[in-house]
Design a protein around this motif. Structure first.
Motif, PDB file in Angstrom:
ATOM      1  N   LEU A 160       6.553  -4.078   8.924  1.00 14.91           N
ATOM      2  CA  LEU A 160       6.227  -2.721   9.346  1.00 14.91           C
ATOM      3  C   LEU A 160       6.467  -1.773   8.184  1.00 14.91           C
ATOM      4  CD1 LEU A 160       7.909  -2.685  12.889  1.00 14.91           C
ATOM      5  CD2 LEU A 160       5.474  -3.000  12.364  1.00 14.91           C
ATOM      6  N   LEU A 161       5.578  -0.815   8.006  1.00 20.55           N
ATOM      7  CA  LEU A 161       5.649   0.116   6.885  1.00 20.55           C
ATOM      8  C   LEU A 161       5.987   1.516   7.381  1.00 20.55           C
ATOM      9  CD1 LEU A 161       2.493  -1.076   4.921  1.00 20.55           C
ATOM     10  CD2 LEU A 161       4.848  -1.885   4.719  1.00 20.55           C
ATOM     11  N   SER A 162       7.021   2.089   6.813  1.00 18.33           N
ATOM     12  CA  SER A 162       7.479   3.424   7.212  1.00 18.33           C
ATOM     13  C   SER A 162       6.896   4.484   6.288  1.00 18.33           C
ATOM     14  CB  SER A 162       9.008   3.483   7.161  1.00 18.33           C
ATOM     15  OG  SER A 162       9.460   4.814   7.349  1.00 18.33           O
ATOM     16  N   LEU A 163       6.512   5.631   6.874  1.00 19.53           N
ATOM     17  CA  LEU A 163       6.066   6.781   6.108  1.00 19.53           C
ATOM     18  C   LEU A 163       7.140   7.855   6.043  1.00 19.53           C
ATOM     19  CD1 LEU A 163       2.354   7.168   7.305  1.00 19.53           C
ATOM     20  CD2 LEU A 163       3.269   5.827   5.393  1.00 19.53           C
ATOM     21  N   ASP A 164       8.336   7.546   6.517  1.00 19.93           N
ATOM     22  CA  ASP A 164       9.459   8.469   6.399  1.00 19.93           C
ATOM     23  C   ASP A 164       9.793   8.664   4.919  1.00 19.93           C
ATOM     24  OD1 ASP A 164      12.025   9.763   7.698  1.00 19.93           O
ATOM     25  OD2 ASP A 164      12.733   8.446   6.096  1.00 19.93           O
ATOM     26  N   LEU A 165       9.970   9.913   4.509  1.00 20.02           N
ATOM     27  CA  LEU A 165      10.139  10.192   3.086  1.00 20.02           C
ATOM     28  C   LEU A 165      11.395   9.570   2.496  1.00 20.02           C
ATOM     29  CD1 LEU A 165       8.888  13.880   2.747  1.00 20.02           C
ATOM     30  CD2 LEU A 165       7.667  11.752   2.274  1.00 20.02           C
ATOM     31  N   GLU A 166      12.470   9.509   3.261  1.00 23.56           N
ATOM     32  CA  GLU A 166      13.691   8.882   2.736  1.00 23.56           C
ATOM     33  C   GLU A 166      13.507   7.375   2.606  1.00 23.56           C
ATOM     34  OE1 GLU A 166      16.183  10.584   1.455  1.00 23.56           O
ATOM     35  OE2 GLU A 166      15.029  12.377   1.981  1.00 23.56           O
ATOM     36  N   ASP A 167      12.817   6.773   3.560  1.00 23.23           N
ATOM     37  CA  ASP A 167      12.516   5.342   3.455  1.00 23.23           C
ATOM     38  C   ASP A 167      11.641   5.065   2.232  1.00 23.23           C
ATOM     39  OD1 ASP A 167      13.945   4.814   5.754  1.00 23.23           O
ATOM     40  OD2 ASP A 167      12.176   4.754   7.059  1.00 23.23           O
ATOM     41  N   LEU A 168      10.662   5.937   1.998  1.00 27.32           N
ATOM     42  CA  LEU A 168       9.780   5.752   0.854  1.00 27.32           C
ATOM     43  C   LEU A 168      10.530   5.914  -0.463  1.00 27.32           C
ATOM     44  CD1 LEU A 168       6.592   7.631   2.106  1.00 27.32           C
ATOM     45  CD2 LEU A 168       6.848   5.165   1.763  1.00 27.32           C
ATOM     46  N   PHE A 169      11.452   6.859  -0.522  1.00 27.94           N
ATOM     47  CA  PHE A 169      12.227   7.044  -1.757  1.00 27.94           C
ATOM     48  C   PHE A 169      13.062   5.793  -2.042  1.00 27.94           C
ATOM     49  CE2 PHE A 169      15.681   8.369  -4.473  1.00 27.94           C
ATOM     50  CZ  PHE A 169      15.061   9.232  -5.366  1.00 27.94           C
ATOM     51  N   ARG A 170      13.694   5.259  -1.014  1.00 21.79           N
ATOM     52  CA  ARG A 170      14.501   4.050  -1.219  1.00 21.79           C
ATOM     53  C   ARG A 170      13.631   2.889  -1.675  1.00 21.79           C
ATOM     54  NH1 ARG A 170      17.486   6.252   3.208  1.00 21.79           N
ATOM     55  NH2 ARG A 170      16.037   5.335   4.722  1.00 21.79           N
ATOM     56  N   LYS A 171      12.460   2.766  -1.097  1.00 22.95           N
ATOM     57  CA  LYS A 171      11.579   1.652  -1.447  1.00 22.95           C
ATOM     58  C   LYS A 171      11.031   1.791  -2.863  1.00 22.95           C
ATOM     59  CE  LYS A 171       7.405  -0.826   0.045  1.00 22.95           C
ATOM     60  NZ  LYS A 171       6.281  -0.902   1.000  1.00 22.95           N
ATOM     61  N   LEU A 228      -0.299   2.700  11.601  1.00 22.24           N
ATOM     62  CA  LEU A 228      -0.044   1.644  12.583  1.00 22.24           C
ATOM     63  C   LEU A 228      -1.211   0.664  12.645  1.00 22.24           C
ATOM     64  CD1 LEU A 228       1.701   0.440  14.849  1.00 22.24           C
ATOM     65  CD2 LEU A 228       0.549   2.009  16.437  1.00 22.24           C
ATOM     66  N   ARG A 229      -2.406   1.192  12.671  1.00 24.01           N
ATOM     67  CA  ARG A 229      -3.573   0.314  12.751  1.00 24.01           C
ATOM     68  C   ARG A 229      -3.747  -0.487  11.461  1.00 24.01           C
ATOM     69  NH1 ARG A 229      -8.857  -0.147  11.392  1.00 24.01           N
ATOM     70  NH2 ARG A 229     -10.264  -1.076  12.941  1.00 24.01           N
ATOM     71  N   THR A 230      -3.614   0.176  10.317  1.00 27.38           N
ATOM     72  CA  THR A 230      -3.878  -0.494   9.043  1.00 27.38           C
ATOM     73  C   THR A 230      -2.877  -1.606   8.764  1.00 27.38           C
ATOM     74  OG1 THR A 230      -4.770   1.593   8.195  1.00 27.38           O
ATOM     75  CG2 THR A 230      -4.268  -0.103   6.578  1.00 27.38           C
ATOM     76  N   MET A 231      -1.625  -1.424   9.205  1.00 27.63           N
ATOM     77  CA  MET A 231      -0.617  -2.434   8.880  1.00 27.63           C
ATOM     78  C   MET A 231      -0.517  -3.544   9.930  1.00 27.63           C
ATOM     79  SD  MET A 231       3.033  -0.550   9.641  1.00 27.63           S
ATOM     80  CE  MET A 231       3.416   0.171  11.251  1.00 27.63           C
ATOM     81  N   THR A 232      -1.261  -3.420  11.048  1.00 29.50           N
ATOM     82  CA  THR A 232      -1.120  -4.416  12.106  1.00 29.50           C
ATOM     83  C   THR A 232      -2.403  -5.157  12.464  1.00 29.50           C
ATOM     84  OG1 THR A 232      -1.441  -2.696  13.804  1.00 29.50           O
ATOM     85  CG2 THR A 232       0.842  -3.236  13.187  1.00 29.50           C
ATOM     86  N   THR A 233      -3.568  -4.543  12.260  1.00 31.81           N
ATOM     87  CA  THR A 233      -4.792  -5.231  12.673  1.00 31.81           C
ATOM     88  C   THR A 233      -5.065  -6.440  11.786  1.00 31.81           C
ATOM     89  OG1 THR A 233      -7.166  -4.964  13.082  1.00 31.81           O
ATOM     90  CG2 THR A 233      -6.245  -3.733  11.245  1.00 31.81           C
ATOM     91  N   PRO A 234      -5.406  -7.586  12.376  1.00 34.55           N
ATOM     92  CA  PRO A 234      -5.660  -8.797  11.577  1.00 34.55           C
ATOM     93  C   PRO A 234      -6.823  -8.626  10.599  1.00 34.55           C
ATOM     94  CG  PRO A 234      -5.341  -9.352  13.892  1.00 34.55           C
ATOM     95  CD  PRO A 234      -5.454  -7.860  13.823  1.00 34.55           C
ATOM     96  N   GLN A 235      -7.742  -7.688  10.875  1.00 34.68           N
ATOM     97  CA  GLN A 235      -8.889  -7.491   9.999  1.00 34.68           C
ATOM     98  C   GLN A 235      -8.554  -6.669   8.757  1.00 34.68           C
ATOM     99  OE1 GLN A 235      -9.044  -6.758  13.401  1.00 34.68           O
ATOM    100  NE2 GLN A 235      -9.932  -8.776  13.871  1.00 34.68           N
TER     101      GLN A 235
END
Length: 304
Positions: free
Chosen positions: A60-71, A211-218
């Protein structure tokens, strides 16, 4: 609008190889040069990649700014379009730039898909510029003015073009959108890559798109392990090439020349290649996250 702290901003600038002085020396006299330098150094240091959708227990990919800074800063990673463009937008706001984030649709073999791309539109002296640090090998490596029929050289010999026009998919011929097209070289045909609008998208819009981009099999990112960044010239001022890991190979593209520099036949080889070429070190837990996925390399050059 949330912005990063001065300490986070300084750490980011150091991470991409710019000092605070470098970032601000043109900010008032020449803000466009400042923006271009930021984009150039960001794309050379923060890879466009899909690794967390494969080397992760939760994928799962987070768009939270603090999560993004850590990553991105703490862990030296990158992300796909919504991650890196969300992060870059917050950094630009922290530096005082005026911008909006908008949605786009990528063109596939059967036409445009749904809202699945994000770009930033930065306003400088009353003029808007497309700034996209998360599209890939055919993306624009510098700010592009929103001018109809504007053409530019990307990473030579690739050329880019912006047009404000009607789409084949529009049912109302009066509709218009900005279309970004690319040309591999001067003799190649123009190909539409994506289009975008000038309506500001909110964080909730990108959460739905993410949510769609990181989960859809296509999704291309769900299907493919990829990681890429630009290569700068010796002066560290201009992008001159691309370094790309895609599935089972690592390729270096310099101008019109493209060379596969490493073939990958196993997960062990791919993990080593990520560390060697991109400085990305995956933990044992991350490495185990790909087991059983279709994207796993199981030796003999094959996937699972």
């Amino acid at each position: 609008m949330h912005a990063y702290t001065k300490e986070q901003l300084s750490r980011y600038l150091e991470h991409i190889g710019l000092s605070r002085y470098d970032a601000w020396k043109h900010s008032s006299a020449d803000p466009l040069a400042c923006l271009a330098a930021l984009q150039t150094h960001h794309m050379a240091r923060v890879p466009f990649e899909s690794l967390s959708l494969h080397y992760s227990r939760h994928r799962l990919l987070s768009l939270d700014l603090e999560d993004l800074f850590r990553k991105i800063v703490d862990s030296g990673r990158g992300g796909y379009c919504m991650e890196v463009n969300t992060f870059f937008a917050a950094m630009l706001r922290s530096l005082g730039f005026q911008l909006i984030s908008v949605g786009g649709r990528v063109r596939g073999p059967n036409g445009y898909k749904g809202w699945d791309h994000m770009v930033n539109l930065v306003t400088i002296n009353g003029r808007r510029y497309l700034v996209d640090v998360g599209f890939g090998s055919n993306g624009a490596p510098n700010p592009v003015p929103l001018e109809h029929d504007h053409e530019f050289v990307g990473i030579a010999p690739m050329r880019g073009r912006l047009q404000y026009r009607n789409l084949e998919e529009h049912t109302d011929p009066n509709q218009r959108a900005w279309v970004y097209s690319a040309q591999e070289n001067g003799d190649a045909p123009w190909k539409d890559m994506y289009h975008f609008v000038e309506t500001e998208f909110m964080s909730g819009d990108f959460e739905v798109m993410n949510l769609r981009t990181m989960t859809t099999p296509q999704s291309f990112f769900v299907q493919s392990v990829m990681c890429m960044c630009t290569i700068l010239n010796e002066e560290k001022e201009k992008p001159v090439g691309l370094l790309i890991l895609h599935r089972d190979y690592v390729k270096r593209r310099m101008g019109a020349e493209s060379e596969i520099i490493e073939h990958l036949e196993s997960e062990e080889q791919r993990v080593k290649a990520l560390a060697k070429h991109f400085g990305i070190v995956l933990s044992p837990e991350e490495q185990g996250g790909i087991r059983g996925l279709a994207s796993e390399l199981r030796g003999n050059g094959g996937h699972a």
